[in-house]
Design an enzyme around this catalytic site. Sequence first.
Site, PDB file in Angstrom:
ATOM      1  CE  LYS A 150      43.499  45.528  46.519  1.00  0.00           C
ATOM      2  NZ  LYS A 150      44.058  46.089  45.346  1.00  0.00           N
ATOM      3  CG  ASP A 175      40.730  47.286  44.224  1.00  0.00           C
ATOM      4  OD1 ASP A 175      41.616  46.783  44.712  1.00  0.00           O
ATOM      5  OD2 ASP A 175      40.236  47.317  43.196  1.00  0.00           O
TER       6      ASP A 175
END
Length: 444
Positions: free
Chosen positions: A126, A166
């Site tokens: 991430k 995201d």
Amino acid sequence: MSYVDEVYQMVVEKNPAQPEFHQAVKEVLESLRVVIEANEEAYKKDALLERLVTPERQLLFRVPWVDDKGQVQVNNAFRVQFNSAIGPYKGGLRLHPSVNLGIIKFLGFEQIFKNSLTGLPIGGGKGGSDFDPKGKSDREVMAFCQSFMTELNKYIGADTDVPAGDIGTGAREIGYMYGQYKRIRGVYEGVLTGKGLSYGGSLARTEATGYGLLYLTEEMLKCNGHDIKGKIVVISGSGNVAIYATQKAQQLGAKVVTVSDSTGWVYDPEGIDVALLKEVKEVKRARLTEYAAARPSAQYHEGRGVWSIKCDVALPCATQNELLIDDAKALVANGCLAVAEGANMPTTIEATEYLQANGVLFAPGKAANAGGVATSALEMSQNSERLSWTFEEVDSKLRNIMINIFHNLDDAAKKYGMEGNYVAGANIAGFLKVADAMTAQGIV
């Protein structure tokens, strides 16, 4: 002290001031306790859990860029490459003022198990930055994205680490990042997913997380004797996940009556108008007050309140820790049948436990919102084959993946004597595959 407790204590001590990361690790380790204690000696000897909770690599760097007034701005940026046991690192890039290392680590840790559950060969990672795209011009966003990728490109690649979008990172941002990667590296490869359709993107990627959430929710309800058709659904958020969850829920015959944003929420008893919601959020990038102004049946409320509305199904699709214990009590009191997480860790541990204890079907985010990363992996496959599949092909593969995820976590929960505990089932099913791969590859 048990091995699980030792490792959790180590995480808290070594990662101070990272409460979201502590929460994610605790939730996973608690539900894995039965599996770990059955193999404690071997896992402890190999320090398997210590390796699992420690990222393989943590990157922190600055991003200098010039705003429209000629002023240089500096943001913090992160990429956490958590676990590559089953494939290249895969996970989104979050652009939001709240981003810090702890949040990126919590998201990366969750991603390990989510990616494993898809059945596709992708590891956990991430990244992101505390840059806020809201209120910035296209030129400012481009300046940030190009500077961000100038550093990040050193650490990613189609077979190494494949970031995606995201919160705050949509098609515009991915496009600017991809252009800069190609410019610096001189290669045209599937290094980012969520790309535009004209340069290697996949049909159905935009819809994937929201659609996948509904495919899993529908299967969970069906396997517990309920039909999604005719159900009243409340949804939080009004971004990508919430919009397409609303669209798919209504296609399946349910009625969605709420959406929310950072300033307030809308209750529309006639059902959310998806076309109007898209116009307000995707075209105008405006607040939900504009939805309510254009829709006579809609009521706008400041602050929080989505979970106070009587419903059959609740789908938190906004951000972490948005569904609190009092919200869980309100949902139970109103007869809610099921909660499925469209966002990452949107329900606090206390709220999750309360919902489960009161018989509410609960699908955790690492399973319920895995449709996005699953379709990102399908985009990677198309890039590798130099092919582009139809919307129907991608949507069909996505539906099958989500149905399989539900049955894998259902089976894992039953196997370990926790039938109906889909949080434990998701963690166990995701963990076992990663643990087997880590053990097979030696101490690395």
